[in-house]
Write a protein that holds these residues in place. Sequence first.
Motif, PDB file in Angstrom:
ATOM      1  N   VAL A 104      21.890  62.613  36.593  1.00 23.66           N
ATOM      2  CA  VAL A 104      21.195  61.580  37.482  1.00 23.66           C
ATOM      3  C   VAL A 104      22.045  61.079  38.760  1.00 23.66           C
ATOM      4  CG1 VAL A 104      22.381  59.769  35.976  1.00 23.66           C
ATOM      5  CG2 VAL A 104      20.221  59.317  37.363  1.00 23.66           C
ATOM      6  N   LEU A 105      21.451  60.654  39.787  1.00 21.73           N
ATOM      7  CA  LEU A 105      22.385  60.266  41.021  1.00 21.73           C
ATOM      8  C   LEU A 105      23.269  59.226  40.589  1.00 21.73           C
ATOM      9  CD1 LEU A 105      19.400  60.492  43.437  1.00 21.73           C
ATOM     10  CD2 LEU A 105      21.481  61.911  43.566  1.00 21.73           C
ATOM     11  N   PRO A 106      24.545  58.827  41.025  1.00 18.26           N
ATOM     12  CA  PRO A 106      25.194  57.871  40.302  1.00 18.26           C
ATOM     13  C   PRO A 106      24.915  56.306  40.345  1.00 18.26           C
ATOM     14  CG  PRO A 106      26.632  59.550  41.794  1.00 18.26           C
ATOM     15  CD  PRO A 106      25.188  59.794  42.010  1.00 18.26           C
ATOM     16  N   THR A 107      24.603  56.004  41.591  1.00 18.89           N
ATOM     17  CA  THR A 107      24.246  54.549  41.669  1.00 18.89           C
ATOM     18  C   THR A 107      22.660  54.250  41.244  1.00 18.89           C
ATOM     19  OG1 THR A 107      25.537  54.443  43.580  1.00 18.89           O
ATOM     20  CG2 THR A 107      24.171  52.820  43.351  1.00 18.89           C
ATOM     21  N   PHE A 108      22.009  55.330  41.163  1.00 25.09           N
ATOM     22  CA  PHE A 108      20.293  55.183  40.732  1.00 25.09           C
ATOM     23  C   PHE A 108      20.602  54.982  39.057  1.00 25.09           C
ATOM     24  CE2 PHE A 108      16.887  56.404  38.641  1.00 25.09           C
ATOM     25  CZ  PHE A 108      15.678  55.917  39.851  1.00 25.09           C
ATOM     26  N   GLN A 196      26.564  54.775  56.716  1.00 27.28           N
ATOM     27  CA  GLN A 196      25.595  56.024  56.623  1.00 27.28           C
ATOM     28  C   GLN A 196      25.787  56.562  55.449  1.00 27.28           C
ATOM     29  OE1 GLN A 196      23.040  57.112  59.081  1.00 27.28           O
ATOM     30  NE2 GLN A 196      22.584  58.354  57.047  1.00 27.28           N
ATOM     31  N   LEU A 197      24.868  56.787  54.366  1.00 29.51           N
ATOM     32  CA  LEU A 197      24.903  57.758  53.307  1.00 29.51           C
ATOM     33  C   LEU A 197      24.725  59.258  53.830  1.00 29.51           C
ATOM     34  CD1 LEU A 197      25.483  57.181  50.273  1.00 29.51           C
ATOM     35  CD2 LEU A 197      22.916  57.951  50.191  1.00 29.51           C
ATOM     36  N   GLU A 198      25.766  59.960  53.564  1.00 25.83           N
ATOM     37  CA  GLU A 198      25.783  61.360  53.529  1.00 25.83           C
ATOM     38  C   GLU A 198      24.421  62.188  53.544  1.00 25.83           C
ATOM     39  OE1 GLU A 198      29.052  63.202  51.990  1.00 25.83           O
ATOM     40  OE2 GLU A 198      30.369  62.453  53.495  1.00 25.83           O
ATOM     41  N   THR A 199      23.819  61.971  52.368  1.00 22.30           N
ATOM     42  CA  THR A 199      22.313  62.556  51.906  1.00 22.30           C
ATOM     43  C   THR A 199      21.319  61.880  52.674  1.00 22.30           C
ATOM     44  OG1 THR A 199      22.498  61.260  49.989  1.00 22.30           O
ATOM     45  CG2 THR A 199      23.436  63.373  49.910  1.00 22.30           C
ATOM     46  N   GLN A 226      28.383  57.626  48.531  1.00 18.91           N
ATOM     47  CA  GLN A 226      27.822  56.816  47.485  1.00 18.91           C
ATOM     48  C   GLN A 226      27.373  55.603  47.848  1.00 18.91           C
ATOM     49  OE1 GLN A 226      29.395  56.898  43.495  1.00 18.91           O
ATOM     50  NE2 GLN A 226      30.819  58.473  43.877  1.00 18.91           N
ATOM     51  N   PHE A 227      26.213  54.823  47.501  1.00 22.41           N
ATOM     52  CA  PHE A 227      25.747  53.712  47.586  1.00 22.41           C
ATOM     53  C   PHE A 227      26.604  52.563  47.195  1.00 22.41           C
ATOM     54  CE2 PHE A 227      21.251  55.377  48.242  1.00 22.41           C
ATOM     55  CZ  PHE A 227      21.215  55.176  49.444  1.00 22.41           C
ATOM     56  N   SER A 228      27.264  52.901  46.075  1.00 18.63           N
ATOM     57  CA  SER A 228      28.240  51.897  45.358  1.00 18.63           C
ATOM     58  C   SER A 228      29.317  51.527  46.605  1.00 18.63           C
ATOM     59  CB  SER A 228      28.777  52.289  44.025  1.00 18.63           C
ATOM     60  OG  SER A 228      29.390  53.634  44.225  1.00 18.63           O
ATOM     61  N   MET A 229      29.871  52.649  46.997  1.00 16.50           N
ATOM     62  CA  MET A 229      30.992  52.544  47.968  1.00 16.50           C
ATOM     63  C   MET A 229      30.550  51.795  49.172  1.00 16.50           C
ATOM     64  SD  MET A 229      33.161  55.465  49.737  1.00 16.50           S
ATOM     65  CE  MET A 229      33.354  56.098  48.185  1.00 16.50           C
ATOM     66  N   MET A 230      29.216  52.035  49.760  1.00 19.66           N
ATOM     67  CA  MET A 230      28.575  51.464  50.878  1.00 19.66           C
ATOM     68  C   MET A 230      28.396  49.806  50.525  1.00 19.66           C
ATOM     69  SD  MET A 230      24.921  52.051  52.828  1.00 19.66           S
ATOM     70  CE  MET A 230      25.515  53.844  53.115  1.00 19.66           C
ATOM     71  N   ILE A 231      28.067  49.679  49.319  1.00 20.69           N
ATOM     72  CA  ILE A 231      27.683  48.038  49.161  1.00 20.69           C
ATOM     73  C   ILE A 231      29.261  47.401  49.048  1.00 20.69           C
ATOM     74  CG2 ILE A 231      27.352  46.701  47.104  1.00 20.69           C
ATOM     75  CD1 ILE A 231      25.201  48.647  46.406  1.00 20.69           C
ATOM     76  N   GLN A 232      30.091  48.107  48.775  1.00 18.92           N
ATOM     77  CA  GLN A 232      31.331  47.271  48.670  1.00 18.92           C
ATOM     78  C   GLN A 232      32.024  47.043  50.158  1.00 18.92           C
ATOM     79  OE1 GLN A 232      32.742  45.638  46.071  1.00 18.92           O
ATOM     80  NE2 GLN A 232      30.997  46.163  45.103  1.00 18.92           N
TER      81      GLN A 232
END
Length: 309
Positions: A104-108, A196-199, A226-232
């Motif tokens: 599974v994708l990490p943040t999902f 920006q998310l790389e994917t 990762q979205f988790s990194m983007m959120i922080q």
Amino acid sequence: MMLRQRRFLPNLSLLMAFDAVMRCGSVTAAAQDLSLTQSTVSRLIQTLEAQLGRPLFRRDRRRLIPTEAAQRYFRDVSAALDMVQRASMALIANPDGGTLNLAVLPTFGTRWLAPRLPHFLSANPGVLVNLATRFARFSFDAEPFDAMICFGQDDWPAARHLRLFDETLTACAAPGLLADRPVRGPRDLDGQVLLQLETRPTAWAAWFAAQGAEPPPAAQAMLMDQFSMMIQAAISGIGIALLPDYLARTEIAEGRLRPILREAVPGPGAYWLVWPPEKDDLAPLRAFRAWLATQAAAGAPLPSPGACG
């Protein structure tokens, strides 16, 4: 069923000795790892080489230097040993139920799937779900997974696809950042840092198009994996995050981020469950597919804000 030939199935003790030498880098370290003597490990390696009919190491004084063939063999042997260990652990932990190995994708996985998973487990007693994170596609023949939840299009080679839901996007920023630099229209993002998310290389273009505008020329992109990194990063005021709406809603509800302009605009892809055709009749996967389709179709909300961590 294909008849297995003894010559090509070395004894487990031979393979474990080989695996340990390759992992540890020396016979001495391998012997310590396996709680054996150095002479025993050396003898096991020699027996394996004799059975395979070719050397796996070059002897340089007291050192064993693996050949290129040994490096290739190690990758496959290590994966096979991992698979046997995982199967044994699953049997011991869950002798009467089925096991689903899911990538599974990490943040999902942490923010969408994990809060809902107790419902599936309670409805399917005896089923064990093993989770591991993956970003990129892989071959189901080479990885020990029964299925994966991924993002993109329905073009995974030689796999079945179940569409879960399309991604919608909401741009968010920290309240302090918006207080200093209010955003009343797309042009107010000129000069801002856009996370920006790389994917998702086309996500911001899709968001600006939904706002009826072109991306501002002076906007700066900062890449995240990762979205988790983007959120922080967004919470810290570094820039503006473009998040799947199911993630943005939690951060907005808890006051850590505020939405910008039109929310939940169409994104460039969807979330899918994919699996190899030979796993169609795997009972835990059948149950998981049915449950997941129901959750996605109902637009199942997250548990109460904060429950996902």
